[in-house]
Write an enzyme that holds these catalytic residues in place. Sequence first.
Site, mmCIF file in Angstrom:
data_model
loop_
_atom_site.group_PDB
_atom_site.id
_atom_site.type_symbol
_atom_site.label_atom_id
_atom_site.label_comp_id
_atom_site.label_asym_id
_atom_site.label_seq_id
_atom_site.Cartn_x
_atom_site.Cartn_y
_atom_site.Cartn_z
ATOM 1 N N HIS A 1 -10.048 -6.559 8.385
ATOM 2 C CA HIS A 1 -10.900 -6.422 7.203
ATOM 3 C C HIS A 1 -12.164 -5.634 7.482
ATOM 4 O O HIS A 1 -12.992 -5.450 6.590
ATOM 5 C CB HIS A 1 -11.268 -7.793 6.650
ATOM 6 C CG HIS A 1 -10.132 -8.547 6.047
ATOM 7 N ND1 HIS A 1 -9.078 -9.003 6.786
ATOM 8 C CD2 HIS A 1 -9.883 -8.909 4.758
ATOM 9 C CE1 HIS A 1 -8.220 -9.639 5.989
ATOM 10 N NE2 HIS A 1 -8.690 -9.593 4.756
ATOM 11 N N GLU B 1 0.814 -1.224 0.000
ATOM 12 C CA GLU B 1 0.000 0.000 0.000
ATOM 13 C C GLU B 1 0.842 1.266 0.000
ATOM 14 O O GLU B 1 0.495 2.256 -0.661
ATOM 15 C CB GLU B 1 -0.960 -0.018 1.191
ATOM 16 C CG GLU B 1 -2.151 -0.935 1.023
ATOM 17 C CD GLU B 1 -1.823 -2.396 1.253
ATOM 18 O OE1 GLU B 1 -2.650 -3.257 0.893
ATOM 19 O OE2 GLU B 1 -0.718 -2.664 1.781
#
Length: 340
Positions: free
Chosen positions: A129, A60
Amino acid sequence: MTSMTFGRAITAGLRDALAGDPKVVLMGEDIGKLGGVFRITDGLQAEFGPRRVIDTPLAESGIMGTAVGLAYRGYRPVVEIQFDGFIYPAFDQIVSQVAKMHYRTHGAVKLPLTIRVPFGGGIGSPEHHSESPEAYFTHTSGLRVISVSNPQDAYTMIRQAVECDDPVLYFEPKRRYHTKGEVDLTLDGALPMGAARVAAPGTDVTLVAYGPLVMTALDAAAAAQDDGVSVEVIDLRSLAPIDYDAVEASVRKTGRLVITHEAAQSGGLGAEIAASITERCFDYLEHAPVRVTGFDIPYPPARLEKHHLPDLDRILDGVDRVMRRPNSLDRTAALEGVQG
Protein backbone atom coordinates in the site's frame (compact mmCIF):
# COMPACT_ATOMS: atom_id res chain seq x y z
CA MET A 1 -9.57 31.56 -5.94
CA THR A 2 -11.02 28.91 -3.66
CA SER A 3 -9.36 27.36 -0.60
CA MET A 4 -9.51 23.58 -0.68
CA THR A 5 -7.53 20.50 0.19
CA PHE A 6 -5.34 18.63 -2.27
CA GLY A 7 -7.88 15.79 -2.41
CA ARG A 8 -10.85 18.09 -2.98
CA ALA A 9 -8.92 19.82 -5.78
CA ILE A 10 -8.63 16.50 -7.62
CA THR A 11 -12.35 15.91 -7.06
CA ALA A 12 -13.14 19.34 -8.49
CA GLY A 13 -10.97 18.65 -11.52
CA LEU A 14 -12.68 15.32 -12.17
CA ARG A 15 -16.11 16.88 -11.75
CA ASP A 16 -15.31 19.62 -14.27
CA ALA A 17 -13.86 17.07 -16.70
CA LEU A 18 -17.02 14.94 -16.47
CA ALA A 19 -19.26 17.97 -16.90
CA GLY A 20 -17.28 19.31 -19.85
CA ASP A 21 -17.08 16.15 -21.99
CA PRO A 22 -19.64 13.31 -22.13
CA LYS A 23 -16.88 10.97 -23.33
CA VAL A 24 -15.07 11.19 -19.98
CA VAL A 25 -15.71 8.16 -17.75
CA LEU A 26 -14.21 7.20 -14.39
CA MET A 27 -13.36 3.59 -13.56
CA GLY A 28 -11.99 1.90 -10.47
CA GLU A 29 -12.52 -0.23 -7.42
CA ASP A 30 -15.10 1.21 -4.99
CA ILE A 31 -15.03 4.65 -6.64
CA GLY A 32 -18.81 4.88 -7.06
CA LYS A 33 -21.09 4.75 -4.04
CA LEU A 34 -18.13 4.64 -1.62
CA GLY A 35 -16.25 7.44 -3.37
CA GLY A 36 -12.95 5.58 -3.33
CA VAL A 37 -10.70 4.61 -0.44
CA PHE A 38 -9.52 8.23 -0.13
CA ARG A 39 -12.97 9.64 -1.06
CA ILE A 40 -11.57 11.44 -4.09
CA THR A 41 -14.59 10.50 -6.24
CA ASP A 42 -17.10 11.09 -3.43
CA GLY A 43 -20.47 12.21 -4.80
CA LEU A 44 -19.52 11.93 -8.47
CA GLN A 45 -21.54 8.77 -9.17
CA ALA A 46 -24.64 10.35 -7.63
CA GLU A 47 -24.09 13.42 -9.81
CA PHE A 48 -23.20 11.75 -13.12
CA GLY A 49 -24.61 8.25 -12.80
CA PRO A 50 -23.17 4.71 -12.76
CA ARG A 51 -22.47 4.73 -16.52
CA ARG A 52 -20.01 7.60 -16.09
CA VAL A 53 -18.53 6.67 -12.68
CA ILE A 54 -18.09 2.91 -12.83
CA ASP A 55 -17.39 0.53 -9.97
CA THR A 56 -15.20 -2.26 -11.33
CA PRO A 57 -14.23 -5.74 -10.14
CA LEU A 58 -10.99 -6.13 -8.18
CA ALA A 59 -8.95 -6.87 -11.31
CA GLU A 60 -6.45 -4.20 -12.35
CA SER A 61 -5.49 -5.95 -15.59
CA GLY A 62 -9.14 -6.18 -16.57
CA ILE A 63 -9.78 -2.55 -15.61
CA MET A 64 -6.86 -1.39 -17.74
CA GLY A 65 -7.78 -3.61 -20.69
CA THR A 66 -11.32 -2.23 -20.62
CA ALA A 67 -9.97 1.31 -20.49
CA VAL A 68 -7.79 0.61 -23.53
CA GLY A 69 -10.86 -0.50 -25.47
CA LEU A 70 -12.82 2.56 -24.39
CA ALA A 71 -10.01 4.92 -25.35
CA TYR A 72 -9.66 3.11 -28.70
CA ARG A 73 -13.34 3.86 -29.35
CA GLY A 74 -13.03 7.56 -28.58
CA TYR A 75 -13.80 7.76 -24.87
CA ARG A 76 -11.54 9.42 -22.30
CA PRO A 77 -11.37 6.97 -19.43
CA VAL A 78 -9.84 7.95 -16.08
CA VAL A 79 -8.73 4.86 -14.17
CA GLU A 80 -8.09 4.91 -10.43
CA ILE A 81 -5.51 2.46 -9.12
CA GLN A 82 -6.62 2.12 -5.51
CA PHE A 83 -3.08 1.94 -4.09
CA ASP A 84 0.29 2.25 -5.81
CA GLY A 85 1.27 -1.36 -5.11
CA PHE A 86 -1.85 -2.59 -6.91
CA ILE A 87 -0.66 -1.28 -10.28
CA TYR A 88 1.59 -4.26 -11.00
CA PRO A 89 -1.17 -6.63 -12.20
CA ALA A 90 -1.93 -3.96 -14.83
CA PHE A 91 1.73 -3.48 -15.75
CA ASP A 92 1.57 -5.65 -18.88
CA GLN A 93 -1.46 -3.75 -20.19
CA ILE A 94 0.22 -0.40 -19.55
CA VAL A 95 3.63 -1.11 -21.09
CA SER A 96 2.49 -3.47 -23.87
CA GLN A 97 -0.78 -1.87 -24.95
CA VAL A 98 -1.28 1.63 -23.52
CA ALA A 99 2.25 2.85 -24.27
CA LYS A 100 2.58 1.30 -27.73
CA MET A 101 -0.82 1.60 -29.41
CA HIS A 102 -0.24 5.02 -30.97
CA TYR A 103 3.20 3.99 -32.27
CA ARG A 104 2.22 0.58 -33.61
CA THR A 105 -0.71 2.10 -35.56
CA HIS A 106 1.54 4.79 -37.12
CA GLY A 107 -0.46 7.49 -35.34
CA ALA A 108 -3.87 6.30 -36.51
CA VAL A 109 -5.05 5.48 -32.97
CA LYS A 110 -4.84 7.76 -29.95
CA LEU A 111 -5.24 6.55 -26.36
CA PRO A 112 -6.49 9.50 -24.27
CA LEU A 113 -6.30 7.51 -21.04
CA THR A 114 -5.50 8.89 -17.56
CA ILE A 115 -4.27 6.55 -14.84
CA ARG A 116 -4.52 8.00 -11.31
CA VAL A 117 -2.05 6.46 -8.87
CA PRO A 118 -2.02 7.39 -5.15
CA PHE A 119 1.65 6.80 -4.34
CA GLY A 120 4.38 7.15 -1.75
CA GLY A 121 4.56 6.67 2.00
CA GLY A 122 3.81 8.63 5.09
CA ILE A 123 0.38 7.25 6.08
CA GLY A 124 1.41 4.07 7.89
CA SER A 125 -0.05 1.64 5.35
CA PRO A 126 0.54 -2.12 5.33
CA GLU A 127 2.53 -4.03 2.71
CA HIS A 128 1.70 -3.29 -0.96
CA HIS A 129 0.00 0.00 0.00
CA SER A 130 3.05 2.30 -0.07
CA GLU A 131 5.26 2.18 -3.15
CA SER A 132 7.05 4.56 -5.50
CA PRO A 133 6.82 2.84 -8.90
CA GLU A 134 7.24 5.90 -11.11
CA ALA A 135 10.62 4.90 -12.61
CA TYR A 136 9.10 1.81 -14.26
CA PHE A 137 6.86 4.09 -16.29
CA THR A 138 9.27 6.95 -16.99
CA HIS A 139 11.45 4.26 -18.60
CA THR A 140 8.57 3.29 -20.92
CA SER A 141 8.39 5.31 -24.13
CA GLY A 142 4.89 6.35 -25.11
CA LEU A 143 3.70 7.36 -21.65
CA ARG A 144 3.44 10.78 -20.08
CA VAL A 145 4.13 10.69 -16.34
CA ILE A 146 3.29 13.56 -14.01
CA SER A 147 3.38 14.02 -10.24
CA VAL A 148 1.56 16.81 -8.46
CA SER A 149 2.61 18.42 -5.19
CA ASN A 150 0.01 21.06 -4.30
CA PRO A 151 -3.73 21.72 -4.58
CA GLN A 152 -3.45 24.08 -7.56
CA ASP A 153 -1.50 21.59 -9.67
CA ALA A 154 -3.76 18.79 -8.45
CA TYR A 155 -6.71 20.56 -10.08
CA THR A 156 -4.97 21.97 -13.13
CA MET A 157 -3.02 18.87 -14.08
CA ILE A 158 -5.87 16.37 -13.73
CA ARG A 159 -7.81 18.57 -16.14
CA GLN A 160 -4.84 18.73 -18.51
CA ALA A 161 -4.27 14.98 -18.26
CA VAL A 162 -7.87 14.15 -19.14
CA GLU A 163 -7.81 16.53 -22.11
CA CYS A 164 -4.47 15.16 -23.38
CA ASP A 165 -4.59 12.73 -26.33
CA ASP A 166 -1.63 10.79 -24.90
CA PRO A 167 -1.85 8.25 -22.07
CA VAL A 168 -0.93 9.94 -18.78
CA LEU A 169 0.04 8.45 -15.44
CA TYR A 170 -1.01 10.91 -12.76
CA PHE A 171 0.88 10.22 -9.52
CA GLU A 172 -0.76 11.84 -6.51
CA PRO A 173 1.00 11.73 -3.11
CA LYS A 174 -1.45 10.16 -0.70
CA ARG A 175 0.09 11.78 2.38
CA ARG A 176 -0.65 15.24 0.96
CA TYR A 177 -4.42 14.76 0.41
CA HIS A 178 -5.28 17.01 3.36
CA THR A 179 -2.87 19.83 2.47
CA LYS A 180 -4.84 23.03 1.89
CA GLY A 181 -4.19 25.81 -0.60
CA GLU A 182 -5.74 28.39 -2.87
CA VAL A 183 -7.00 27.00 -6.17
CA ASP A 184 -8.00 28.84 -9.35
CA LEU A 185 -10.72 26.62 -10.83
CA THR A 186 -9.88 27.57 -14.41
CA LEU A 187 -7.09 26.69 -16.78
CA ASP A 188 -6.38 30.34 -17.61
CA GLY A 189 -2.65 31.02 -17.59
CA ALA A 190 -1.82 27.54 -16.31
CA LEU A 191 1.66 26.12 -16.82
CA PRO A 192 1.84 23.47 -19.54
CA MET A 193 1.61 19.94 -18.18
CA GLY A 194 5.23 19.22 -19.16
CA ALA A 195 6.77 22.28 -17.49
CA ALA A 196 8.67 22.37 -14.20
CA ARG A 197 8.24 25.32 -11.83
CA VAL A 198 10.52 27.20 -9.49
CA ALA A 199 8.85 26.58 -6.13
CA ALA A 200 11.38 28.76 -4.28
CA PRO A 201 14.14 30.91 -5.80
CA GLY A 202 17.76 30.58 -4.68
CA THR A 203 21.34 31.14 -5.75
CA ASP A 204 23.61 28.55 -4.07
CA VAL A 205 22.06 25.10 -4.59
CA THR A 206 19.43 23.65 -6.92
CA LEU A 207 17.17 21.18 -5.11
CA VAL A 208 14.98 19.08 -7.42
CA ALA A 209 11.93 17.31 -6.01
CA TYR A 210 8.48 16.12 -7.06
CA GLY A 211 5.24 14.93 -5.54
CA PRO A 212 5.31 14.31 -1.76
CA LEU A 213 8.81 15.69 -1.21
CA VAL A 214 8.30 19.17 -2.65
CA MET A 215 6.89 20.38 0.66
CA THR A 216 9.81 18.77 2.51
CA ALA A 217 12.23 20.40 0.06
CA LEU A 218 10.67 23.81 0.74
CA ASP A 219 11.09 23.24 4.48
CA ALA A 220 14.75 22.30 3.86
CA ALA A 221 15.27 25.45 1.81
CA ALA A 222 13.88 27.57 4.65
CA ALA A 223 16.13 25.82 7.17
CA ALA A 224 19.18 26.22 4.92
CA GLN A 225 18.43 29.93 4.56
CA ASP A 226 18.74 30.27 8.32
CA ASP A 227 22.22 28.77 7.94
CA GLY A 228 23.22 31.19 5.17
CA VAL A 229 22.63 28.89 2.17
CA SER A 230 20.23 29.96 -0.58
CA VAL A 231 18.44 26.92 -2.05
CA GLU A 232 16.38 27.03 -5.25
CA VAL A 233 13.63 24.39 -5.21
CA ILE A 234 12.50 23.01 -8.56
CA ASP A 235 9.19 21.13 -8.59
CA LEU A 236 9.52 18.84 -11.62
CA ARG A 237 5.76 18.27 -12.04
CA SER A 238 6.42 16.24 -15.20
CA LEU A 239 8.58 13.12 -14.85
CA ALA A 240 8.29 12.05 -18.49
CA PRO A 241 9.18 14.18 -20.29
CA ILE A 242 11.38 16.09 -17.83
CA ASP A 243 11.74 19.84 -18.29
CA TYR A 244 15.53 19.72 -18.43
CA ASP A 245 15.73 23.30 -19.68
CA ALA A 246 14.34 24.54 -16.35
CA VAL A 247 16.70 22.37 -14.29
CA GLU A 248 19.67 23.32 -16.48
CA ALA A 249 18.93 27.04 -16.16
CA SER A 250 18.90 26.71 -12.37
CA VAL A 251 22.10 24.64 -12.18
CA ARG A 252 23.97 27.03 -14.47
CA LYS A 253 23.14 29.70 -11.90
CA THR A 254 23.84 27.75 -8.70
CA GLY A 255 26.55 25.30 -9.82
CA ARG A 256 25.22 22.63 -7.43
CA LEU A 257 22.48 20.01 -7.69
CA VAL A 258 20.65 17.85 -5.15
CA ILE A 259 17.84 15.52 -6.24
CA THR A 260 15.43 13.93 -3.79
CA HIS A 261 12.69 11.32 -4.17
CA GLU A 262 11.08 8.61 -2.05
CA ALA A 263 11.81 5.82 -4.54
CA ALA A 264 14.91 3.66 -4.18
CA GLN A 265 18.17 5.14 -5.41
CA SER A 266 19.36 2.47 -7.86
CA GLY A 267 17.78 3.01 -11.26
CA GLY A 268 15.70 5.86 -9.86
CA LEU A 269 14.78 9.12 -11.55
CA GLY A 270 17.49 10.92 -9.59
CA ALA A 271 20.21 8.99 -11.41
CA GLU A 272 18.81 9.98 -14.81
CA ILE A 273 18.54 13.63 -13.81
CA ALA A 274 22.07 13.65 -12.36
CA ALA A 275 23.54 12.10 -15.53
CA SER A 276 21.63 14.38 -17.90
CA ILE A 277 22.48 17.57 -16.01
CA THR A 278 26.13 16.53 -15.74
CA GLU A 279 26.19 16.17 -19.53
CA ARG A 280 24.54 19.55 -19.99
CA CYS A 281 26.25 21.51 -17.22
CA PHE A 282 29.60 19.83 -16.57
CA ASP A 283 31.58 23.07 -16.83
CA TYR A 284 29.23 24.83 -14.41
CA LEU A 285 29.16 22.23 -11.63
CA GLU A 286 31.09 22.97 -8.44
CA HIS A 287 30.36 19.50 -7.05
CA ALA A 288 29.01 16.19 -8.34
CA PRO A 289 25.19 15.96 -8.12
CA VAL A 290 23.93 14.35 -4.92
CA ARG A 291 20.90 12.07 -4.56
CA VAL A 292 18.81 11.88 -1.39
CA THR A 293 16.41 8.99 -1.80
CA GLY A 294 14.72 6.00 -0.28
CA PHE A 295 16.96 3.03 0.39
CA ASP A 296 17.44 0.04 -1.92
CA ILE A 297 15.16 -2.22 0.10
CA PRO A 298 11.56 -3.44 -0.15
CA TYR A 299 9.32 -0.79 1.33
CA PRO A 300 9.61 -1.22 5.10
CA PRO A 301 6.81 -1.80 7.64
CA ALA A 302 4.88 1.28 8.69
CA ARG A 303 6.71 1.64 12.00
CA LEU A 304 10.03 1.94 10.12
CA GLU A 305 9.03 4.12 7.18
CA LYS A 306 10.19 7.33 8.86
CA HIS A 307 13.74 5.98 8.62
CA HIS A 308 13.28 5.12 4.94
CA LEU A 309 11.71 8.31 3.62
CA PRO A 310 13.98 11.30 2.95
CA ASP A 311 13.36 13.94 5.59
CA LEU A 312 14.52 17.45 6.39
CA ASP A 313 17.80 16.34 7.96
CA ARG A 314 18.78 13.99 5.15
CA ILE A 315 18.06 16.64 2.51
CA LEU A 316 20.08 19.21 4.46
CA ASP A 317 22.95 16.71 4.60
CA GLY A 318 22.78 16.58 0.80
CA VAL A 319 22.90 20.38 0.64
CA ASP A 320 25.91 20.40 2.97
CA ARG A 321 27.71 17.86 0.76
CA VAL A 322 27.39 19.90 -2.43
CA MET A 323 28.43 23.00 -0.47
CA ARG A 324 31.46 21.06 0.84
CA ARG A 325 30.40 21.83 4.40
CA PRO A 326 30.73 19.36 7.29
CA ASN A 327 27.33 17.68 7.62
CA SER A 328 25.89 15.60 10.42
CA LEU A 329 26.99 12.31 8.83
CA ASP A 330 30.56 13.57 8.37
CA ARG A 331 30.62 14.94 11.92
CA THR A 332 29.40 11.61 13.31
CA ALA A 333 32.04 9.68 11.37
CA ALA A 334 34.75 12.12 12.48
CA LEU A 335 33.68 11.87 16.11
CA GLU A 336 33.71 8.09 15.96
CA GLY A 337 37.22 8.24 14.44
CA VAL A 338 38.49 10.49 17.26
CA GLN A 339 36.92 8.29 19.92
CA GLY A 340 38.41 5.17 18.30
